[in-house]
Motif scaffolding. Structure first.
Motif, short mmCIF file in Angstrom:
data_model
loop_
_atom_site.label_atom_id
_atom_site.label_comp_id
_atom_site.label_asym_id
_atom_site.label_seq_id
_atom_site.Cartn_x
_atom_site.Cartn_y
_atom_site.Cartn_z
N LEU A 53 -3.08 11.78 -1.57
CA LEU A 53 -3.38 10.45 -2.08
C LEU A 53 -4.85 10.41 -2.49
O LEU A 53 -5.73 10.73 -1.68
CB LEU A 53 -3.13 9.39 -1.01
N ILE A 54 -5.11 10.05 -3.73
CA ILE A 54 -6.49 9.87 -4.18
C ILE A 54 -6.82 8.39 -4.03
O ILE A 54 -6.36 7.55 -4.81
CB ILE A 54 -6.68 10.33 -5.64
N ASN A 55 -7.59 8.07 -3.02
CA ASN A 55 -7.86 6.67 -2.67
C ASN A 55 -9.16 6.18 -3.33
O ASN A 55 -9.98 6.97 -3.77
CB ASN A 55 -7.95 6.53 -1.15
N VAL A 84 -4.34 5.91 -5.71
CA VAL A 84 -4.12 4.55 -5.22
C VAL A 84 -5.46 3.88 -4.91
O VAL A 84 -6.49 4.55 -4.79
CB VAL A 84 -3.26 4.51 -3.92
N SER A 85 -5.42 2.58 -4.75
CA SER A 85 -6.52 1.85 -4.13
C SER A 85 -5.93 1.03 -2.99
O SER A 85 -5.25 0.03 -3.24
CB SER A 85 -7.24 0.94 -5.12
N ALA A 86 -6.18 1.46 -1.77
CA ALA A 86 -5.68 0.71 -0.62
C ALA A 86 -6.34 -0.66 -0.53
O ALA A 86 -5.75 -1.61 -0.03
CB ALA A 86 -5.92 1.51 0.66
N LEU A 87 -7.57 -0.76 -1.03
CA LEU A 87 -8.31 -2.03 -0.94
C LEU A 87 -7.76 -3.07 -1.90
O LEU A 87 -7.53 -4.22 -1.52
CB LEU A 87 -9.80 -1.78 -1.23
N THR A 88 -7.51 -2.69 -3.15
CA THR A 88 -7.05 -3.66 -4.15
C THR A 88 -5.53 -3.69 -4.27
O THR A 88 -4.98 -4.63 -4.84
CB THR A 88 -7.63 -3.32 -5.53
N GLY A 89 -4.86 -2.66 -3.76
CA GLY A 89 -3.41 -2.58 -3.88
C GLY A 89 -2.93 -1.87 -5.14
O GLY A 89 -1.71 -1.69 -5.32
N ARG A 99 -1.47 0.55 -7.53
CA ARG A 99 -0.56 1.70 -7.46
C ARG A 99 -0.08 2.00 -6.03
O ARG A 99 0.51 3.05 -5.79
CB ARG A 99 -1.20 2.94 -8.09
N MET A 100 -0.30 1.09 -5.11
CA MET A 100 0.18 1.31 -3.74
C MET A 100 1.70 1.34 -3.69
O MET A 100 2.30 1.92 -2.78
CB MET A 100 -0.36 0.23 -2.81
N GLY A 101 2.35 0.70 -4.65
CA GLY A 101 3.80 0.70 -4.69
C GLY A 101 4.38 2.09 -4.84
O GLY A 101 5.50 2.36 -4.38
N GLU A 102 3.64 3.00 -5.47
CA GLU A 102 4.12 4.37 -5.60
C GLU A 102 4.16 5.06 -4.23
O GLU A 102 5.06 5.85 -3.94
CB GLU A 102 3.22 5.15 -6.57
#
Length: 219
Positions: A161-163, A194-199, A201-204
């Motif tokens: 995961l590229i966060n 993904v960006s865990a902070l903003t959400g 592409r978290m759906g992937e």
């Protein structure tokens, strides 16, 4: 006479991993071992993941840190069963540590167990915890050199995961280059920005979790 102490230590470790794996399989609990360097955003990722999945699945977390329960408390605040392991200087979790904590969970009622490993891109990669999947989190501020510089970690992962992709406009990180570096050492690994902070592409990520759970372990 030469005595291979490493072999004997890992023998016990691997027995514990096999024990954990059977327990997870028997209880039909999906287990994901999350690894990264310090500060890559593992706990923020887990917070966002719990918020997205908690209505569908019963989730537990084993939280690994050298000291404090600060990250564990963040997850407990979301109502997640969270057990802390403090290694007091140890650079990784091992299967024996995990085995000692499993009685604190009702695995028969736990759908997904996340293990947040110690922040380190070296040691955790060498220890099987009995998990179903290994996931490495790499954040864009760390730079493009981490995948080639720490190949063992990325060679042993099922997904990278590229966060913190929300920072891409501000830091010199190239997603295409990172994907190519990962493919060169681990062609089978998945690659998800993904960006865990903003959400973003978290759906992937959460969609993948749903997929592997229902494909492999649906109750």
């Amino acid at each position: 006479m030469e005595i291979n102490l490493k072999e004997e230590v890992l023998k016990d470790q691997n027995k514990a991993a096999a024990f954990n794996r059977k327990l997870f399989q028997d209880s039909r609990t999906l287990v994901i071992n999350i690894m990264s360097s310090p500060g890559a955003g593992k706990t923020t990722l887990l917070e966002a993941t719990v918020k997205a999945l908690a209505r569908e699945y019963k989730i537990g977390v084993i939280e690994g840190d050298l000291a404090t329960e600060r990250d564990a408390d963040r997850l407990r605040a979301l109502g997640v069963d969270t057990v802390q392991i403090n290694t007091v200087g140890g650079c990784h979790l091992d299967a024996r540590m995990i085995a000692k904590k499993l009685p604190e969970f009702d695995l028969e009622k736990t759908d997904i167990l996340f293990i947040e490993n110690i922040g380190n891109l070296v040691c955790p990669s060498g220890y099987d915890l009995g998990q179903h999947f290994k996931v490495v989190v790499l954040s864009v501020p760390e730079g493009n050199d981490k995948i080639p510089k720490y190949p063992i970690m990325f060679r042993r992962t099922d997904m990278t995961l590229i966060n913190k992709i929300d920072l891409l406009p501000y830091v010199p990180f190239n997603l295409v280059e990172a994907a190519e570096d990962l493919k060169s050492i681990n062609p089978e690994a998945l690659f998800k920005p993904v960006s865990a902070l903003t959400g973003d592409r978290m759906g992937e990520w959460t969609g993948w979790i749903r997929e592997v759970y229902h494909t492999c372990l649906a109750r």
